[in-house]
Design an enzyme around this catalytic site. Structure first.
Site, PDB file in Angstrom:
ATOM      1  N   HIS A  33       5.424  10.516  -6.201  1.00 42.12           N
ATOM      2  CA  HIS A  33       4.375  10.427  -6.697  1.00 42.12           C
ATOM      3  C   HIS A  33       4.277  11.382  -8.058  1.00 42.12           C
ATOM      4  O   HIS A  33       3.900  10.942  -9.149  1.00 42.12           O
ATOM      5  CB  HIS A  33       3.206  10.727  -5.854  1.00 42.12           C
ATOM      6  CG  HIS A  33       2.933  10.066  -4.690  1.00 42.12           C
ATOM      7  ND1 HIS A  33       3.394  10.432  -3.432  1.00 42.12           N
ATOM      8  CD2 HIS A  33       2.591   8.803  -4.503  1.00 42.12           C
ATOM      9  CE1 HIS A  33       2.902   9.627  -2.425  1.00 42.12           C
ATOM     10  NE2 HIS A  33       2.491   8.613  -3.008  1.00 42.12           N
ATOM     11  N   ARG A 182       5.553   8.531   4.882  1.00 41.58           N
ATOM     12  CA  ARG A 182       5.792   8.142   6.292  1.00 41.58           C
ATOM     13  C   ARG A 182       6.975   8.781   6.853  1.00 41.58           C
ATOM     14  O   ARG A 182       7.303   8.895   7.942  1.00 41.58           O
ATOM     15  CB  ARG A 182       5.804   6.564   6.332  1.00 41.58           C
ATOM     16  CG  ARG A 182       4.422   5.917   5.910  1.00 41.58           C
ATOM     17  CD  ARG A 182       4.561   4.311   6.240  1.00 41.58           C
ATOM     18  NE  ARG A 182       3.151   3.611   6.727  1.00 41.58           N
ATOM     19  CZ  ARG A 182       2.579   2.971   5.419  1.00 41.58           C
ATOM     20  NH1 ARG A 182       3.264   2.778   4.552  1.00 41.58           N
ATOM     21  NH2 ARG A 182       1.452   2.565   5.933  1.00 41.58           N
TER      22      ARG A 182
HETATM   23  P1  AMP Z   1       1.599   5.187  -1.868  1.00 46.19           P
HETATM   24  O1  AMP Z   1       0.918   6.451  -2.022  1.00 46.19           O
HETATM   25  O2  AMP Z   1       2.732   5.396  -0.848  1.00 46.19           O
HETATM   26  O3  AMP Z   1       0.680   4.208  -1.643  1.00 46.19           O
HETATM   27  O4  AMP Z   1       2.232   5.212  -3.299  1.00 46.19           O
HETATM   28  C1  AMP Z   1       1.903   5.129  -4.449  1.00 46.19           C
HETATM   29  C2  AMP Z   1       2.714   4.919  -5.630  1.00 46.19           C
HETATM   30  O5  AMP Z   1       3.720   5.862  -5.635  1.00 46.19           O
HETATM   31  C3  AMP Z   1       3.388   3.471  -5.482  1.00 46.19           C
HETATM   32  O6  AMP Z   1       3.532   2.988  -6.905  1.00 46.19           O
HETATM   33  C4  AMP Z   1       4.618   3.619  -5.027  1.00 46.19           C
HETATM   34  O7  AMP Z   1       5.389   2.681  -5.349  1.00 46.19           O
HETATM   35  C5  AMP Z   1       4.963   5.022  -5.691  1.00 46.19           C
HETATM   36  N1  AMP Z   1       6.010   5.471  -4.850  1.00 46.19           N
HETATM   37  C6  AMP Z   1       6.068   5.931  -3.547  1.00 46.19           C
HETATM   38  N2  AMP Z   1       7.093   6.600  -3.057  1.00 46.19           N
HETATM   39  C7  AMP Z   1       7.860   6.588  -4.125  1.00 46.19           C
HETATM   40  C8  AMP Z   1       9.379   7.134  -4.416  1.00 46.19           C
HETATM   41  N3  AMP Z   1      10.100   7.376  -3.455  1.00 46.19           N
HETATM   42  N4  AMP Z   1       9.676   6.931  -5.738  1.00 46.19           N
HETATM   43  C9  AMP Z   1       8.767   6.283  -6.766  1.00 46.19           C
HETATM   44  N5  AMP Z   1       7.731   5.888  -6.438  1.00 46.19           N
HETATM   45  C10 AMP Z   1       7.393   6.033  -5.225  1.00 46.19           C
END
Ligand code: AMP
Length: 276
Positions: A33, A182
């Site tokens: 993030h 997760r």
């Molecule tokens: P989430 O909080 O899991 O819904 O993710 C929010 C945003 O962060 C989404 O655009 C995800 O693709 C991005 N994201 C989550 N994990 C990663 C990562 N390891 N590398 C790059 N972007 C990420």
């Protein structure tokens, strides 16, 4: 950094700003993030981060109730990443009447869409709401969720949404495991097994570089993904970003995998451009 909980309050603050970079998340922030936020910070006058665990993208037996949260740590990370406005809506704020939802027409019959029916309708619904609230110039999404990113790009194109979608690279732990909120669910043993997911993708890339047929590569990948106590949800290839079948004309292949460990379902992928 200002924390906002109402749409009117946020929209008043954002009125008249030159360029707005927006990063939607579900919180429990990590360096993945942070990398999106840094890019948004570098390219825009104002950076907006939303944290909302969107109920409509979770299936009935998924982890909505136990999804990890840590508001204090998230606020510290947001502050140090240079966020101007942190938007924390409630379910009532985001779904005031819930009379309308976005429906995906194609591209959700494969990969995570096939395993999680309705998931991407929920994702596009919340992203559409957030775009209308924030009205960003640019919005930043991680390639970690490559199918989600392609569907958001499709939605923006089909609905002529005036936002530029930015694809951001996958950020990983030192041992290769893709960062994910997760990952905290994993037992010690699963945490040791999990870097094998990326190792399988690295081997798949090498095999594709050597010109091995895609089906052979996928079969080998499935063999490498057999971890004790875990099940392969999928290991498939689709054309990117159409999410249709790979054929002779496909330039970029998305080789995506999902592994269901006992305590968490992890996804990862490789974007492979032929002849590159
Ligand atoms: P989430 O909080 O899991 O819904 O993710 C929010 C945003 O962060 C989404 O655009 C995800 O693709 C991005 N994201 C989550 N994990 C990663 C990562 N390891 N590398 C790059 N972007 C990420």
């Amino acid at each position: 950094m200002k924390i906002m909980r109402s749409v009117a309050q946020l929209q008043e603050a954002l009125g008249g700003q030159h360029s707005i970079g927006f990063v939607p998340t579900m919180g429990f922030l990590h360096e993945g993030h942070a990398s999106l936020l840094e890019q948004a910070r570098a390219e825009n006058d104002i950076v907006v981060l939303s944290i909302f665990i969107n109920p409509t993208q979770f299936g009935p037996n998924e982890d909505l109730d136990r999804y990890p949260r840590d508001e204090t740590r998230d606020q510290q990370l947001a502050q140090s990443a240079g966020v101007d406005y942190l938007f924390y809506p409630t379910n009532e704020v985001m779904y005031p009447l819930d009379m309308a939802r976005v429906t995906v027409r194609s591209g959700d019959d494969v990969l995570c869409g096939a395993s999680r029916p309705g998931h991407f309708d929920g994702v596009l619904t919340v992203v559409s709401k957030l775009f209308n609230i924030v009205r960003p110039t640019r919005a930043y999404f991680g390639l970690k969720d490559a199918q989600q990113l392609a569907l958001i790009e499709g939605y923006v194109a089909d609905y002529f949404v005036p936002v530029e979608i930015k694809r951001c690279p996958i950020i990983r732990e030192a041992d290769g495991l893709a960062k994910s909120s997760r990952n905290v669910y994993l037992s010690d043993r699963e945490r040791e097994q999990a870097p094998g997911i990326q190792q399988a993708l690295v081997e798949a890339k090498q095999a594709l570089d050597q010109g091995q047929p895609l089906e052979t590569v996928l079969e080998k990948t499935r063999t490498l993904l057999q971890f004790e106590g875990a099940a392969i949800d999928y290991a498939e290839a689709v054309a990117y970003p159409t999410l249709g079948p790979v054929d002779a004309t496909t330039e970029t292949i998305l080789l995506a995998v999902a592994v269901q460990f006992e305590s968490a379902r992890l996804i990862d992928n490789l974007l492979y451009t032929r002849g590159a």
